[in-house]
Design a protein around this motif. Sequence first.
Motif, PDB file in Angstrom:
ATOM      1  N   ARG A   1       3.065  12.251   6.849  1.00 55.57           N
ATOM      2  CA  ARG A   1       3.561  12.406   5.470  1.00 55.57           C
ATOM      3  C   ARG A   1       3.238  11.180   4.614  1.00 55.57           C
ATOM      4  NH1 ARG A   1       8.514  13.253   6.764  1.00 55.57           N
ATOM      5  NH2 ARG A   1       9.289  11.172   6.386  1.00 55.57           N
ATOM      6  N   GLN A   2       3.328   9.985   5.192  1.00 57.35           N
ATOM      7  CA  GLN A   2       3.072   8.759   4.442  1.00 57.35           C
ATOM      8  C   GLN A   2       1.586   8.442   4.329  1.00 57.35           C
ATOM      9  OE1 GLN A   2       6.484   8.738   3.258  1.00 57.35           O
ATOM     10  NE2 GLN A   2       5.469   6.821   2.761  1.00 57.35           N
ATOM     11  N   GLY A   3       0.749   9.175   5.068  1.00 56.07           N
ATOM     12  CA  GLY A   3      -0.690   8.927   5.013  1.00 56.07           C
ATOM     13  C   GLY A   3      -1.092   7.630   5.683  1.00 56.07           C
ATOM     14  N   VAL A   4      -0.371   7.256   6.739  1.00 55.03           N
ATOM     15  CA  VAL A   4      -0.683   6.016   7.458  1.00 55.03           C
ATOM     16  C   VAL A   4      -2.038   6.199   8.160  1.00 55.03           C
ATOM     17  CG1 VAL A   4       0.080   4.412   9.244  1.00 55.03           C
ATOM     18  CG2 VAL A   4       1.771   5.550   7.785  1.00 55.03           C
ATOM     19  N   PRO A   5      -2.962   5.255   7.980  1.00 51.55           N
ATOM     20  CA  PRO A   5      -4.298   5.385   8.576  1.00 51.55           C
ATOM     21  C   PRO A   5      -4.288   5.068  10.073  1.00 51.55           C
ATOM     22  CG  PRO A   5      -4.144   3.307   7.411  1.00 51.55           C
ATOM     23  CD  PRO A   5      -2.843   4.035   7.172  1.00 51.55           C
TER      24      PRO A   5
ATOM     25  N   LEU B   1      -3.923   5.998  18.609  1.00 50.98           N
ATOM     26  CA  LEU B   1      -2.784   5.161  18.247  1.00 50.98           C
ATOM     27  C   LEU B   1      -1.522   6.009  18.098  1.00 50.98           C
ATOM     28  CD1 LEU B   1      -1.826   2.294  17.675  1.00 50.98           C
ATOM     29  CD2 LEU B   1      -2.288   2.720  15.264  1.00 50.98           C
ATOM     30  N   VAL B   2      -1.650   7.182  17.477  1.00 51.42           N
ATOM     31  CA  VAL B   2      -0.496   8.078  17.353  1.00 51.42           C
ATOM     32  C   VAL B   2       0.012   8.448  18.737  1.00 51.42           C
ATOM     33  CG1 VAL B   2       0.287  10.368  16.613  1.00 51.42           C
ATOM     34  CG2 VAL B   2      -1.130   8.990  15.093  1.00 51.42           C
TER      35      VAL B   2
ATOM     36  N   VAL C   1       1.796  -1.185  12.662  1.00 48.83           N
ATOM     37  CA  VAL C   1       2.949  -0.280  12.671  1.00 48.83           C
ATOM     38  C   VAL C   1       3.864  -0.732  13.803  1.00 48.83           C
ATOM     39  CG1 VAL C   1       1.772   1.451  14.116  1.00 48.83           C
ATOM     40  CG2 VAL C   1       3.713   2.136  12.717  1.00 48.83           C
ATOM     41  N   ARG C   2       5.154  -0.722  13.520  1.00 52.73           N
ATOM     42  CA  ARG C   2       6.144  -1.156  14.499  1.00 52.73           C
ATOM     43  C   ARG C   2       7.169  -0.043  14.668  1.00 52.73           C
ATOM     44  NH1 ARG C   2      10.095  -6.483  14.536  1.00 52.73           N
ATOM     45  NH2 ARG C   2      11.940  -5.303  15.068  1.00 52.73           N
TER      46      ARG C   2
ATOM     47  N   LEU D   1       0.853  -1.178   0.000  1.00 53.76           N
ATOM     48  CA  LEU D   1       0.000   0.000   0.000  1.00 53.76           C
ATOM     49  C   LEU D   1       0.896   1.237   0.000  1.00 53.76           C
ATOM     50  CD1 LEU D   1      -2.584  -1.281   2.609  1.00 53.76           C
ATOM     51  CD2 LEU D   1      -2.965  -0.946   0.164  1.00 53.76           C
ATOM     52  N   PRO D   2       0.371   2.384  -0.409  1.00 53.83           N
ATOM     53  CA  PRO D   2       1.211   3.584  -0.521  1.00 53.83           C
ATOM     54  C   PRO D   2       1.919   3.983   0.776  1.00 53.83           C
ATOM     55  CG  PRO D   2      -0.945   3.970  -1.506  1.00 53.83           C
ATOM     56  CD  PRO D   2      -0.992   2.620  -0.855  1.00 53.83           C
ATOM     57  N   TYR D   3       1.336   3.642   1.911  1.00 48.08           N
ATOM     58  CA  TYR D   3       1.937   4.045   3.181  1.00 48.08           C
ATOM     59  C   TYR D   3       2.886   2.999   3.770  1.00 48.08           C
ATOM     60  CZ  TYR D   3      -1.955   1.281   5.093  1.00 48.08           C
ATOM     61  OH  TYR D   3      -2.851   0.287   5.376  1.00 48.08           O
ATOM     62  N   GLU D   4       3.022   1.840   3.154  1.00 46.34           N
ATOM     63  CA  GLU D   4       3.893   0.801   3.695  1.00 46.34           C
ATOM     64  C   GLU D   4       5.366   1.122   3.444  1.00 46.34           C
ATOM     65  OE1 GLU D   4       2.547  -3.491   3.560  1.00 46.34           O
ATOM     66  OE2 GLU D   4       1.355  -2.614   1.932  1.00 46.34           O
TER      67      GLU D   4
END
Length: 164
Positions: free
Chosen positions: A53-57, A62-63, A99-100, A23-26
């Motif tokens: 910036r990466q558009g991670v959902p 979580l952030v 996410v890690r 996916l685009p954010y990976e």
Amino acid sequence: MENHGRGHDPRPEAGGAPPTDPLPYEGIWRFTAAAVDASVPQARRAVRDLLHRQGVPVSEDLVYGLLLIVSELVTNAVKHAALLSPMLAVEVAVGAEWVRVSVEDNHPYRPTALEADHGQTGGRGLLLVREVAREAGGVVDVEHTSSGGKVIWAALPLKPATLP
């Protein structure tokens, strides 16, 4: 803080389905920094900005949890490893559903989560990291590196954990 992008395919090593197009954010991104107090907010900002910036959902909760984990792990590296490890690395790996974040230093000491006396003002960082990860449905681990140091990581699902 120096950024060393490492491309795509941060999928967990154990099992799972065969890889598909990312996916685009990976991807996997690695930042290096001096093991000094100023690196704690720098690492937090770098991780927050990268996710955006990466558009991670990611949800705000979580952030917040991820940034708390990064703060605690970088603080521990600065406090306990700086003498033998003047540099540390923060890595963010993002998969389709997780996410890690990890912090690596060159100190061989493998920390443990200690129950701290309520009167103490410190000593609960790794315990806090494990609790934040557990509440999010994630995991935390410590591994030795080939150079004799260690990496402490936490992997959290991008989707909220379902309660039984």
